[in-house]
Write an enzyme that holds these catalytic residues in place. Structure first.
Site, PDB file in Angstrom:
ATOM      1  N   ASP A  56       0.896  -1.369  -0.077  1.00 20.74           N
ATOM      2  CA  ASP A  56      -0.058   0.031   0.001  1.00 20.74           C
ATOM      3  C   ASP A  56       1.027   1.173   0.179  1.00 20.74           C
ATOM      4  O   ASP A  56       2.146   1.173   0.119  1.00 20.74           O
ATOM      5  CB  ASP A  56      -0.993  -0.076   1.213  1.00 20.74           C
ATOM      6  N   ASN A 125      -6.885  -0.194  14.095  1.00 23.40           N
ATOM      7  CA  ASN A 125      -8.321  -0.405  13.846  1.00 23.40           C
ATOM      8  C   ASN A 125      -8.760  -1.868  12.879  1.00 23.40           C
ATOM      9  O   ASN A 125      -9.880  -1.848  12.592  1.00 23.40           O
ATOM     10  CB  ASN A 125      -8.940   0.789  13.095  1.00 23.40           C
ATOM     11  N   HIS A 127      -7.273  -2.647  10.312  1.00 25.64           N
ATOM     12  CA  HIS A 127      -7.018  -2.724   8.701  1.00 25.64           C
ATOM     13  C   HIS A 127      -5.950  -3.439   8.234  1.00 25.64           C
ATOM     14  O   HIS A 127      -4.863  -3.867   8.990  1.00 25.64           O
ATOM     15  CB  HIS A 127      -6.696  -1.194   8.205  1.00 25.64           C
ATOM     16  N   GLU A 132      -9.729  -0.544   4.739  1.00 24.43           N
ATOM     17  CA  GLU A 132     -10.139   0.107   6.299  1.00 24.43           C
ATOM     18  C   GLU A 132     -11.404  -0.573   6.760  1.00 24.43           C
ATOM     19  O   GLU A 132     -12.273  -0.950   5.581  1.00 24.43           O
ATOM     20  CB  GLU A 132     -10.314   1.407   6.000  1.00 24.43           C
TER      21      GLU A 132
HETATM   22  C1  GLP Z   1       0.077   1.423   7.807  1.00 27.32           C
HETATM   23  C2  GLP Z   1       0.730   0.825   6.725  1.00 27.32           C
HETATM   24  C3  GLP Z   1       0.414  -0.585   6.569  1.00 27.32           C
HETATM   25  C4  GLP Z   1       0.683  -1.243   8.257  1.00 27.32           C
HETATM   26  C5  GLP Z   1      -0.068  -0.433   9.114  1.00 27.32           C
HETATM   27  C6  GLP Z   1       0.378  -1.119  10.569  1.00 27.32           C
HETATM   28  O1  GLP Z   1      -1.263   2.159   7.544  1.00 27.32           O
HETATM   29  N1  GLP Z   1       0.331   1.309   5.575  1.00 27.32           N
HETATM   30  O2  GLP Z   1       1.070  -1.322   5.627  1.00 27.32           O
HETATM   31  O3  GLP Z   1       0.765  -2.805   7.986  1.00 27.32           O
HETATM   32  O4  GLP Z   1      -0.427   0.682   9.132  1.00 27.32           O
HETATM   33  O5  GLP Z   1       1.383  -0.127  10.956  1.00 27.32           O
HETATM   34  P1  GLP Z   1       2.100  -0.533  12.221  1.00 27.32           P
HETATM   35  O6  GLP Z   1       3.173  -1.646  12.222  1.00 27.32           O
HETATM   36  O7  GLP Z   1       3.076   0.842  12.344  1.00 27.32           O
HETATM   37  O8  GLP Z   1       1.343  -0.577  13.484  1.00 27.32           O
END
Ligand code: GLP
Length: 238
Positions: A56, A125, A127, A132
């Site tokens: 992403d 959340n 996702h 989302e």
């Molecule tokens: C972000 C990234 C995702 C990631 C997620 C969790 O939105 N775009 O690819 O998996 O959040 O992030 P974190 O590991 O910092 O909690």
């Protein structure tokens, strides 16, 4: 966190040894950075045929911006592992036509997929990528409306650029992966991890669809592990 990172990098290398040309989908964010760091210490030889696809990206952010998923992956994985351009497929964040950029990546996956190994983080959340929580989820690569939770992610919080959307692989792209690694780290993820463990499959927690996949390995640190586990899971205290 260190053992989560070492374990993850070991498991990734095992997959690459078994299938050197595999297509690996890579999340960004805080969770996998230790694992990527560990991988980057290893010989590039192992990855000389592996292919990578970015999960992403923040829409409209310059590709070389420190908050971009692109620079994150370039610095932590693509450059250290000497992955050449032909083996790295990446959503362009700075296109005038985000829909057509998503169609370009989807068409790549249609021809070259499915993903062999999908490395995911768990959003606060629920996702996955920028799939989302919503009433409906999207199957393929798409332009995503971002929630406030995502817009507050440390990668871009306080960023000068007004990020209005994300670009993301979709749920079917993720769920048709042959193997999925879900990484979960830190006390701030306890609530959402417990929601996930409740086994209620709902579009309001996109990660809950991982329960429909036959081959998910969830790698978590001690702080997230619950006192009791749902039945039927194979637990390995590494
Ligand atoms: C972000 C990234 C995702 C990631 C997620 C969790 O939105 N775009 O690819 O998996 O959040 O992030 P974190 O590991 O910092 O909690």
């Amino acid at each position: 966190y260190n053992s989560l990172s070492s374990k993850t990098s070991e498991l990734i290398m095992k997959q690459v040894r078994a299938n050197p040309q595999l297509l690996i989908c890579t999340a960004t964010g805080g969770t996998p950075s230790g694992a990527y760091q560990e991988l980057s210490q290893h010989s590039t030889e192992l990855f000389s045929e592996a292919r990578f696809i970015k999960l992403d990206e923040w829409g409209g952010i310059p590709m070389d911006d420190p908050g971009s998923c692109e620079l994150y992956l370039q610095d932590k994985l693509i450059k250290p592992l000497a992955i050449d351009k032909e083996r790295y497929y990446s959503l362009n964040s700075q296109t005038d036509d985000a829909e057509s950029e998503c169609r370009r990546i989807q068409s790549f996956l249609d021809k070259n997929g499915p993903i062999a190994l999908c490395i995911l983080g768990l959003g606060l959340n629920g996702h996955l990528g920028f799939n989302e929580p919503a009433d409906e989820l999207r199957p393929f690569c798409h332009v995503a409306q971002l929630t406030q939770t995502s817009l507050s992610h440390p990668m871009i919080v306080n960023h000068e650029i007004d990020i209005r959307y994300g670009l993301s692989l979709g749920m079917a792209n993720i769920l048709t992966s042959q193997h999925i690694f879900l990484l979960v780290n830190g006390e701030h993820k306890i609530d959402i991890f417990n929601t996930l463990l409740s086994q209620s499959i709902t579009t309001q927690c996109p990660a809950s669809f991982l329960w429909t996949h036959p081959n998910v390995t969830c790698i978590l640190d001690e702080s997230v592990a619950p006192a009791t586990w749902p039945d039927g899971l194979e637990i390995d205290y590494a």
